[in-house]
Scaffold this motif. Structure first.
Motif, mmCIF file in Angstrom:
data_model
loop_
_atom_site.group_PDB
_atom_site.id
_atom_site.type_symbol
_atom_site.label_atom_id
_atom_site.label_comp_id
_atom_site.label_asym_id
_atom_site.label_seq_id
_atom_site.Cartn_x
_atom_site.Cartn_y
_atom_site.Cartn_z
ATOM 1 N N VAL A 196 -24.027 -32.194 15.528
ATOM 2 C CA VAL A 196 -23.569 -31.354 16.268
ATOM 3 C C VAL A 196 -23.936 -30.593 18.299
ATOM 4 O O VAL A 196 -24.618 -29.870 17.585
ATOM 5 C CB VAL A 196 -22.604 -30.084 15.104
ATOM 6 C CG1 VAL A 196 -21.816 -28.848 16.278
ATOM 7 C CG2 VAL A 196 -22.197 -30.259 14.480
ATOM 8 N N ASP A 197 -23.452 -30.435 18.616
ATOM 9 C CA ASP A 197 -23.791 -30.618 19.818
ATOM 10 C C ASP A 197 -24.272 -29.218 19.818
ATOM 11 O O ASP A 197 -22.977 -27.714 20.974
ATOM 12 C CB ASP A 197 -23.168 -30.669 21.375
ATOM 13 C CG ASP A 197 -23.475 -30.765 22.316
ATOM 14 O OD1 ASP A 197 -25.002 -30.554 22.728
ATOM 15 O OD2 ASP A 197 -23.119 -31.743 24.012
ATOM 16 N N GLN A 238 -27.576 -30.410 29.909
ATOM 17 C CA GLN A 238 -26.442 -29.219 31.090
ATOM 18 C C GLN A 238 -25.668 -30.560 31.502
ATOM 19 O O GLN A 238 -25.201 -29.734 32.596
ATOM 20 C CB GLN A 238 -27.990 -28.211 31.923
ATOM 21 C CG GLN A 238 -28.222 -27.339 31.100
ATOM 22 C CD GLN A 238 -28.780 -26.554 32.280
ATOM 23 O OE1 GLN A 238 -28.760 -26.299 33.031
ATOM 24 N NE2 GLN A 238 -30.726 -26.025 31.130
ATOM 25 N N LYS A 239 -26.348 -31.585 31.925
ATOM 26 C CA LYS A 239 -26.130 -32.785 32.641
ATOM 27 C C LYS A 239 -25.577 -34.206 31.171
ATOM 28 O O LYS A 239 -25.876 -34.625 30.307
ATOM 29 C CB LYS A 239 -27.102 -32.889 33.203
ATOM 30 C CG LYS A 239 -27.333 -34.428 34.036
ATOM 31 C CD LYS A 239 -28.146 -34.731 34.679
ATOM 32 C CE LYS A 239 -28.607 -36.040 35.167
ATOM 33 N NZ LYS A 239 -29.420 -36.831 35.955
ATOM 34 N N LEU A 251 -32.135 -36.578 25.186
ATOM 35 C CA LEU A 251 -33.528 -37.040 25.146
ATOM 36 C C LEU A 251 -34.878 -36.792 26.207
ATOM 37 O O LEU A 251 -34.039 -36.287 27.084
ATOM 38 C CB LEU A 251 -33.591 -38.246 24.790
ATOM 39 C CG LEU A 251 -32.446 -38.911 23.646
ATOM 40 C CD1 LEU A 251 -32.074 -40.727 23.048
ATOM 41 C CD2 LEU A 251 -32.561 -38.114 22.593
ATOM 42 N N THR A 252 -35.909 -36.555 25.656
ATOM 43 C CA THR A 252 -36.745 -36.287 26.253
ATOM 44 C C THR A 252 -37.562 -37.209 27.101
ATOM 45 O O THR A 252 -36.532 -38.769 27.127
ATOM 46 C CB THR A 252 -38.265 -36.373 25.299
ATOM 47 O OG1 THR A 252 -38.438 -37.706 24.272
ATOM 48 C CG2 THR A 252 -37.991 -34.607 24.689
ATOM 49 N N ILE A 282 -35.082 -35.220 20.940
ATOM 50 C CA ILE A 282 -33.696 -34.521 21.622
ATOM 51 C C ILE A 282 -34.494 -33.683 22.090
ATOM 52 O O ILE A 282 -35.450 -32.553 21.226
ATOM 53 C CB ILE A 282 -32.703 -34.304 20.112
ATOM 54 C CG1 ILE A 282 -32.514 -35.204 19.560
ATOM 55 C CG2 ILE A 282 -31.502 -33.992 20.932
ATOM 56 C CD1 ILE A 282 -31.903 -35.166 18.107
ATOM 57 N N ALA A 283 -34.411 -33.400 23.423
ATOM 58 C CA ALA A 283 -34.605 -32.195 23.504
ATOM 59 C C ALA A 283 -32.909 -30.847 24.714
ATOM 60 O O ALA A 283 -32.004 -31.458 24.769
ATOM 61 C CB ALA A 283 -35.275 -32.710 24.893
ATOM 62 N N CYS A 284 -32.867 -29.866 24.191
ATOM 63 C CA CYS A 284 -32.123 -29.041 24.528
ATOM 64 C C CYS A 284 -32.844 -28.273 26.112
ATOM 65 O O CYS A 284 -33.473 -28.060 26.396
ATOM 66 C CB CYS A 284 -32.321 -27.844 23.427
ATOM 67 S SG CYS A 284 -31.204 -26.004 24.915
#
Length: 123
Positions: free
Chosen positions: A57-58, A69-70, A75-76, A82-84
């Motif tokens: 889930v996003d 945001q994009k 991903l890093t 996975i990166a926020c």
């Protein structure tokens, strides 16, 4: 005069919904999906690693915001986590567990997906 009201947000989907072909998501990349289900929407993403896909889930467990945001930027740079993009939380691709940042000990909500006949589908 009508008011614009945001659609309700869902956190699960029915099984068997074909999302795209496996080849649509590059190996080692992620892709966002927004599904309209009735009057509500589901926001999720998948990460492809070879023939395997993982879905989440996003929604970051830290602030409740979408992670990217994009578009499709989950991903890093190394592609190993996975990166926020809002607060820098880092998550393990296989488990969704937060391994760094402001929500260590929390985890992303899994979104069951699978590869069926060359298609990524909800499970």
């Amino acid at each position: 005069m009508s008011e614009d009201v945001a659609p309700a947000r869902l956190f699960a989907t029915p099984a068997g919904v074909k999302l795209c072909t496996l080849e649509t998501v590059a190996d080692g990349a992620a892709r966002n999906f927004v599904l309209q289900i009735g009057e509500a929407r589901f926001h999720g993403f998948v990460v492809r690693q070879g023939e395997q896909v993982r879905g989440y889930v996003d929604r970051c467990p830290h602030a409740g915001l979408p992670l990217a945001q994009k578009l499709d930027d989950y991903l890093t740079p190394a592609g190993d986590l996975i990166a926020c993009s809002w607060h820098g939380a880092l998550f393990d691709i296989d488990s969704g567990a937060c391994v760094g940042g402001p929500c260590v000990g929390a985890a992303l909500t899994p979104w069951p997906v699978q590869v069926l006949g060359g298609f990524i589908a909800t499970a």
